[in-house]
Write a protein that holds these residues in place. Structure first.
Motif, mmCIF file in Angstrom:
data_model
loop_
_atom_site.group_PDB
_atom_site.id
_atom_site.type_symbol
_atom_site.label_atom_id
_atom_site.label_comp_id
_atom_site.label_asym_id
_atom_site.label_seq_id
_atom_site.Cartn_x
_atom_site.Cartn_y
_atom_site.Cartn_z
ATOM 1 N N GLY A 8 43.033 40.530 32.957
ATOM 2 C CA GLY A 8 44.550 39.575 33.548
ATOM 3 C C GLY A 8 44.053 38.066 33.874
ATOM 4 N N SER A 11 45.946 33.845 34.330
ATOM 5 C CA SER A 11 47.576 33.885 35.057
ATOM 6 C C SER A 11 47.044 34.553 35.716
ATOM 7 C CB SER A 11 48.122 33.981 34.111
ATOM 8 O OG SER A 11 49.060 34.101 34.354
ATOM 9 N N MET A 13 47.111 36.585 39.306
ATOM 10 C CA MET A 13 46.660 37.223 40.397
ATOM 11 C C MET A 13 45.357 37.125 39.825
ATOM 12 S SD MET A 13 49.430 39.851 42.712
ATOM 13 C CE MET A 13 50.319 39.908 41.565
ATOM 14 N N ASP A 32 40.864 38.535 28.727
ATOM 15 C CA ASP A 32 42.749 38.147 28.380
ATOM 16 C C ASP A 32 42.658 37.810 27.373
ATOM 17 O OD1 ASP A 32 44.155 37.139 31.221
ATOM 18 O OD2 ASP A 32 45.402 37.129 28.958
ATOM 19 N N ILE A 33 44.125 38.256 26.793
ATOM 20 C CA ILE A 33 44.852 38.098 25.270
ATOM 21 C C ILE A 33 44.307 36.826 25.430
ATOM 22 C CG2 ILE A 33 47.059 38.265 26.047
ATOM 23 C CD1 ILE A 33 47.129 39.845 23.579
ATOM 24 N N ASP A 41 43.036 42.148 22.699
ATOM 25 C CA ASP A 41 44.776 42.886 23.310
ATOM 26 C C ASP A 41 44.267 43.858 24.104
ATOM 27 O OD1 ASP A 41 47.425 43.411 23.664
ATOM 28 O OD2 ASP A 41 47.876 43.193 20.796
ATOM 29 N N ALA A 69 43.842 43.242 36.739
ATOM 30 C CA ALA A 69 44.896 42.732 37.085
ATOM 31 C C ALA A 69 45.727 42.847 35.620
ATOM 32 C CB ALA A 69 44.742 41.185 37.204
ATOM 33 N N ALA A 70 45.261 42.732 34.489
ATOM 34 C CA ALA A 70 46.251 42.161 33.458
ATOM 35 C C ALA A 70 47.544 43.342 33.431
ATOM 36 C CB ALA A 70 45.438 42.868 32.149
ATOM 37 N N VAL A 87 49.281 48.669 28.350
ATOM 38 C CA VAL A 87 48.381 47.333 29.386
ATOM 39 C C VAL A 87 48.021 47.566 30.060
ATOM 40 C CG1 VAL A 87 48.466 45.210 29.626
ATOM 41 C CG2 VAL A 87 48.951 45.979 28.020
ATOM 42 N N TYR A 157 57.649 50.562 33.327
ATOM 43 C CA TYR A 157 56.661 49.264 34.334
ATOM 44 C C TYR A 157 56.593 49.994 35.783
ATOM 45 C CZ TYR A 157 55.230 45.935 37.550
ATOM 46 O OH TYR A 157 54.210 45.220 37.875
ATOM 47 N N LYS A 161 53.734 51.935 37.125
ATOM 48 C CA LYS A 161 52.206 51.683 38.753
ATOM 49 C C LYS A 161 51.995 53.061 39.363
ATOM 50 C CE LYS A 161 51.740 47.237 37.305
ATOM 51 N NZ LYS A 161 50.158 46.708 37.608
#
Ligand code: NAD
Length: 282
Positions: A8, A11, A13, A32-33, A41, A69-70, A87, A157, A161
């Motif tokens: 990630g 972008s 963080m 990253d993608i 991906d 972070a992604a 992801v 989401y 997490k």
């Protein structure tokens, strides 16, 4: 100087962490993608396999640390719950499974996984979805979320997490991780002003919800400040940090859950507590 993998990193963080590590003279293998040394991906099993292998090749089989972070935030869309699941959960655990030997090959390697304070502040997240993640069964996760209809991305989401935090805590203390000298921890940010949050703020209904969410200290978090926390969690000062979920969220978790944690072991859990005590080998 050390070698770190950062997912990630294009972008928000992840990018801020990658920039700080590079500026300090470390080697960063960014994933990253888009716009990355390793472009993949992470929402597909094949993408995760190729990202894991490409990083290992670039690192020469030894990694001093990794930052995961992604991630995808809740947004409308029928396929969004699946993408979030792939992801945010599988994009962490499958890469770390593959990188574990390279982390063990380093001296006191450190891993920081991005969780979220959604893990403790979103009500009514089904336990079945969380267990589905931990059993690595994405279809079971999605079945458990179907009842939420258009709201499913929000619960996907939060469930991703919760599950990733639990995976970190369960895994960090095992002989394969702590026993191999790898420090595995999570950071749980609140609302931080990154492109992910900006996209949510651009939708009036979502902006209204975000703006009325309790943040005792006020405002939003700054991506650079959160990156400093991550860099600290990768430093020697974090040698004794293992299996922790560090909340950096302006006080929202404490606002809702002040009395829930830490909590003593209740009498009904004494037997399993003693079993855990007996199972530990120095
Ligand atoms: P961001 O959108 O700025 O960055 C996320 C990065 O992940 C992007 O570069 C994106 O390209 C990458 N990514 C997304 N899907 C991918 C895929 N399929 N394959 C590879 N890379 C992919 O987001 P951010 O706010 O910096 O978030 C970083 C982490 O922090 C995420 O895990 C997020 O869930 C978590 N988080 C963010 C906030 C917040 O308020 N911003 C709060 C709590 C937790």
């Amino acid at each position: 100087m050390s070698t770190y993998a950062v997912t990630g990193a294009a972008s928000g963080m992840g990018r801020a962490v990658a920039e700080k590590l590079s500026a300090a003279g470390h080697t960063v293998i960014d994933v990253d993608i888009v716009e990355a040394t390793v472009t993949a991906d992470l929402s597909t099993a094949e993408g995760r396999r190729s990202a894991a292998a490409a990083v290992l090749e670039q690192a020469g089989g030894r990694l001093d640390g990794a930052v995961m972070a992604a991630g995808l935030g809740p947004a409308p869309g029928k396929d969004r719950p699946r993408l979030i699941a792939e992801v945010n959960y599988f994009g962490v655990v499958e890469l770390l499974d593959a990188w574990r030997p390279a982390l063990a090959a380093a001296d006191r390697a450190k891993v920081v996984v991005f969780s979220s304070n959604s893990s403790s502040t979103v009500p009514m997240v089904p336990g079945r979805a969380v267990r589905g993640f931990l059993d690595r069964d994405v279809d079971r996760v999605l079945r458990a979320l179907r009842i939420f209809g258009k709201q499913a991305p929000t619960f996907a989401y939060a469930a991703s997490k919760i599950a990733i935090s639990r995976w970190v805590r369960r895994t960090a203390v095992t002989p394969e991780w702590a026993g191999a000298g790898i420090r595995l921890n999570a950071i749980a940010p609140g609302a931080v002003l990154t492109p992910l949050l900006e996209k949510q703020l651009a939708t009036p209904a979502e902006a209204k919800q975000i703006n009325r969410f309790p943040v005792p200290i006020g405002g939003f978090g700054d991506p650079g400040d959160l990156a400093d926390w991550v860099v600290f969690m990768l430093s020697d000062a974090a040698d004794f940090l293992c299996g922790s979920v560090v909340f950096v969220d302006g006080g929202s978790d404490a606002w809702f859950r002040a009395d829930d944690w830490p909590r003593g072991v209740p009498a009904r859990r004494l037997r399993s507590y003693l079993k855990r005590m007996a199972a530990f080998r120095r």
